[in-house]
Design a protein around this motif. Sequence first.
Motif, mmCIF file in Angstrom:
data_model
loop_
_atom_site.group_PDB
_atom_site.id
_atom_site.type_symbol
_atom_site.label_atom_id
_atom_site.label_comp_id
_atom_site.label_asym_id
_atom_site.label_seq_id
_atom_site.Cartn_x
_atom_site.Cartn_y
_atom_site.Cartn_z
ATOM 1 N N GLY A 403 0.864 -1.187 0.099
ATOM 2 C CA GLY A 403 -0.002 -0.138 -0.166
ATOM 3 C C GLY A 403 0.600 1.382 0.050
ATOM 4 O O GLY A 403 0.556 2.133 -0.831
ATOM 5 N N ARG A 404 1.839 1.312 0.750
ATOM 6 C CA ARG A 404 2.670 2.456 0.933
ATOM 7 C C ARG A 404 3.395 2.551 -0.126
ATOM 8 O O ARG A 404 3.600 3.797 -1.037
ATOM 9 N N LEU A 405 4.059 1.358 -0.834
ATOM 10 C CA LEU A 405 4.683 1.560 -1.973
ATOM 11 C C LEU A 405 3.991 2.168 -2.974
ATOM 12 O O LEU A 405 4.402 2.962 -3.964
ATOM 13 N N ASN A 406 2.748 1.673 -3.327
ATOM 14 C CA ASN A 406 2.054 2.310 -4.548
ATOM 15 C C ASN A 406 1.565 3.727 -4.301
ATOM 16 O O ASN A 406 1.468 4.319 -5.462
ATOM 17 N N ALA A 407 1.192 4.120 -3.049
ATOM 18 C CA ALA A 407 1.186 5.533 -2.953
ATOM 19 C C ALA A 407 2.447 6.253 -3.380
ATOM 20 O O ALA A 407 2.202 7.433 -3.963
ATOM 21 N N PHE A 408 3.390 6.070 -3.228
ATOM 22 C CA PHE A 408 4.907 6.400 -3.478
ATOM 23 C C PHE A 408 4.768 6.491 -4.957
ATOM 24 O O PHE A 408 5.309 7.465 -5.457
ATOM 25 N N LEU A 409 4.576 5.271 -5.606
ATOM 26 C CA LEU A 409 4.689 5.218 -7.101
ATOM 27 C C LEU A 409 3.651 6.225 -7.910
ATOM 28 O O LEU A 409 4.002 6.748 -8.735
ATOM 29 N N GLY A 410 2.466 6.319 -7.311
ATOM 30 C CA GLY A 410 1.721 7.342 -7.537
ATOM 31 C C GLY A 410 2.098 8.696 -7.730
ATOM 32 O O GLY A 410 1.883 9.384 -8.649
ATOM 33 N N GLU A 411 2.884 9.016 -6.875
ATOM 34 C CA GLU A 411 3.482 10.558 -6.437
ATOM 35 C C GLU A 411 4.305 10.566 -7.514
ATOM 36 O O GLU A 411 4.549 11.731 -8.389
ATOM 37 N N ILE A 412 5.132 9.649 -7.923
ATOM 38 C CA ILE A 412 6.477 9.657 -8.756
ATOM 39 C C ILE A 412 5.671 9.952 -10.104
ATOM 40 O O ILE A 412 6.261 10.729 -10.864
ATOM 41 N N VAL A 413 4.711 9.029 -10.562
ATOM 42 C CA VAL A 413 4.069 9.203 -11.786
ATOM 43 C C VAL A 413 3.495 10.251 -12.065
ATOM 44 O O VAL A 413 3.580 11.090 -13.342
ATOM 45 N N ARG A 427 3.610 4.293 -18.402
ATOM 46 C CA ARG A 427 3.335 4.517 -17.083
ATOM 47 C C ARG A 427 3.324 3.553 -16.049
ATOM 48 O O ARG A 427 2.916 2.481 -16.421
ATOM 49 N N ILE A 428 3.677 3.601 -14.975
ATOM 50 C CA ILE A 428 3.814 2.694 -13.808
ATOM 51 C C ILE A 428 2.239 2.637 -13.462
ATOM 52 O O ILE A 428 1.652 3.377 -12.948
ATOM 53 N N PRO A 439 16.420 -6.607 -1.585
ATOM 54 C CA PRO A 439 14.714 -6.067 -2.083
ATOM 55 C C PRO A 439 14.901 -6.339 -3.453
ATOM 56 O O PRO A 439 15.471 -5.854 -4.274
ATOM 57 N N ARG A 440 13.698 -6.841 -3.627
ATOM 58 C CA ARG A 440 13.130 -7.097 -5.108
ATOM 59 C C ARG A 440 11.859 -6.673 -5.464
ATOM 60 O O ARG A 440 10.834 -6.960 -4.789
ATOM 61 N N PHE A 441 11.953 -5.618 -6.480
ATOM 62 C CA PHE A 441 10.425 -5.054 -6.474
ATOM 63 C C PHE A 441 9.969 -5.601 -8.224
ATOM 64 O O PHE A 441 10.771 -5.730 -9.107
ATOM 65 N N VAL A 442 8.641 -5.846 -8.362
ATOM 66 C CA VAL A 442 8.266 -5.880 -9.667
ATOM 67 C C VAL A 442 7.071 -4.570 -9.992
ATOM 68 O O VAL A 442 6.293 -4.601 -8.856
ATOM 69 N N LEU A 443 7.607 -4.239 -10.938
ATOM 70 C CA LEU A 443 6.512 -2.847 -11.352
ATOM 71 C C LEU A 443 5.679 -3.187 -12.652
ATOM 72 O O LEU A 443 6.270 -4.160 -13.496
ATOM 73 N N PHE A 444 4.402 -3.052 -12.618
ATOM 74 C CA PHE A 444 3.423 -3.448 -13.786
ATOM 75 C C PHE A 444 3.136 -2.339 -14.308
ATOM 76 O O PHE A 444 2.932 -1.140 -13.579
ATOM 77 N N ALA A 445 3.715 -2.208 -15.667
ATOM 78 C CA ALA A 445 3.336 -0.951 -16.461
ATOM 79 C C ALA A 445 2.573 -0.987 -17.758
ATOM 80 O O ALA A 445 2.132 -2.041 -18.092
ATOM 81 N N SER A 446 2.225 0.173 -18.193
ATOM 82 C CA SER A 446 1.269 -0.092 -19.465
ATOM 83 C C SER A 446 2.066 0.105 -20.762
ATOM 84 O O SER A 446 1.764 -0.058 -22.071
ATOM 85 N N GLY A 447 3.431 0.091 -20.476
ATOM 86 C CA GLY A 447 4.351 0.178 -21.665
ATOM 87 C C GLY A 447 5.659 -0.098 -21.208
ATOM 88 O O GLY A 447 6.123 0.063 -19.855
ATOM 89 N N PHE A 448 6.956 -0.346 -22.202
ATOM 90 C CA PHE A 448 8.105 -0.339 -21.814
ATOM 91 C C PHE A 448 8.673 0.676 -20.813
ATOM 92 O O PHE A 448 8.741 1.850 -21.429
ATOM 93 N N LEU A 449 9.544 0.708 -19.935
ATOM 94 C CA LEU A 449 9.865 1.501 -19.215
ATOM 95 C C LEU A 449 11.471 1.635 -19.509
ATOM 96 O O LEU A 449 12.143 0.429 -19.406
#
Length: 486
Positions: A403-413, A427-428, A439-449
């Motif tokens: 939850g905290r990670l996605n709030a942070f990702l939303g701010e970045i985007v 966009r993420i 730490p290993r993160f998986v980001l789901f995006a609408s296109g290639f980052l």
Amino acid sequence: MNDQNHAADEHGALGDAEYTEFMELAAEEGFDPEEVEGDLAAAGHGPLPVLAVVGRPNVGKSTLVNRIIGRREAVVEDKPGVTRDRVTYEAEWAGRRFKVVDTGGWEQDVLGIDAAVAAQAEFAIDAADAVVFVVDSKVGATDTDEAVVKLLRRAGKPVVLCANKVDGPSGEADAAALWNLGLGEPYPVSSLHGRGTGDLLDAVLEALPEAPRQTFGGGLGGPRRVALIGRPNVGKSSLLNKVAGEERVVVNEMAGTTRDPVDELIELGGVTWKFVDTAGIRRRVHLQEGADYYASLRTAAALEKAEVAVVLIDASESISVQDTRIISMAVDAGRALVIAYNKWDTLDEERRYYLEREIEQDLVQVQWAPRVNVSARTGRHMEKLVPAIETALEGWETRVPTGRLNAFLGEIVAAHPHPIRGGKQPRILFGTQAGVRPPRFVLFASGFLEAGYRRFVERRLREEFGFEGTPIHISVRVREKRGRKK
């Protein structure tokens, strides 16, 4: 607590409730749940089981390693003596992932060929969960092969016997003769052409455990494991002796000195640590390439056993390619990292100025690693070593709730969207931390980052959540073009 640990094991770093919520979010965004589950499993794995490929020179070990990993990375040449920057690779077979340690041969000292082969194999076997022993079926078992067999029996690790260079049915009889080694069924293989490698890898999966035998001490209350690594003559033995407060390790300036690595239990700051010692590697003038490779193999073995790597750099000399290569090995192995600059007491103002410039230029990719300036000779600043190690381990085990990670990702985007490329702006959509250590993160995006944007995300993650002293792995999954379900 046990239920929580079980949930973390089943879903990576996610608990049951968090996992359910996350999968619902993924479905809403149009991602296939089975693919998402596979992505989380791939990103959230802990340490992978390790397979060592051993054997005497020129039996085709590197060719077999290339065949196993599915790409030409291990250097292959007809003559022994070829060195490699890397000796550990990641592989996958039948949906299972594991690490492969290539112990590719080099031309040993003719005065002690059996000892050299045995020592080289011993380091790889020590770090491995299972072993592939490669024998040239055309030549048959040699005295050197027999020496390695004795070593394998002593080690007690599962062994898969590879009878290499069986290019057709006519070579099957040569392979069958290797039953005499007493290691069980010889698998006839042509690593050059791929013949028989599938059956060999099926046997490898049976020999490898689902999870590696190495369980890190921290979670079980045992001593944390520290690998002390660095290029030859940088002061590793002296540092280990200084932190131990006694002469635990032979310090010898004479070239050609080698000795077995010893794991030392040392009490520092009221805590017992296990130092996985890699000191004592020295160049032999007539075997420089072999000694360099030997050092790389030894370092890789130490990293497999450790949780945190303390990389020792001689501050009185310019940072070398070998220094940066060793740091890269620690990062690639996913270990927590501390960089210790030794011989700090010998530096004048001019050298300190140039060292800072070298660090800015050559070590920019590991600015996140804690740094200590020490003197193994005088003991200067040794008290700063333990806090740096503890900081790195803390970052290594840091977990950010979804939850905290996605709030942070939303701010970045919102504040720093991805650049528009080809009329599109990827966009993420959301992400999760699938694992720790590292730490290993998986980001789901609408296109290639793009790589630059991924680095930006990593930098912001560090600024927001710390992660000091640990590499961060970020993988991106792009939503396939499909109609979103209503």
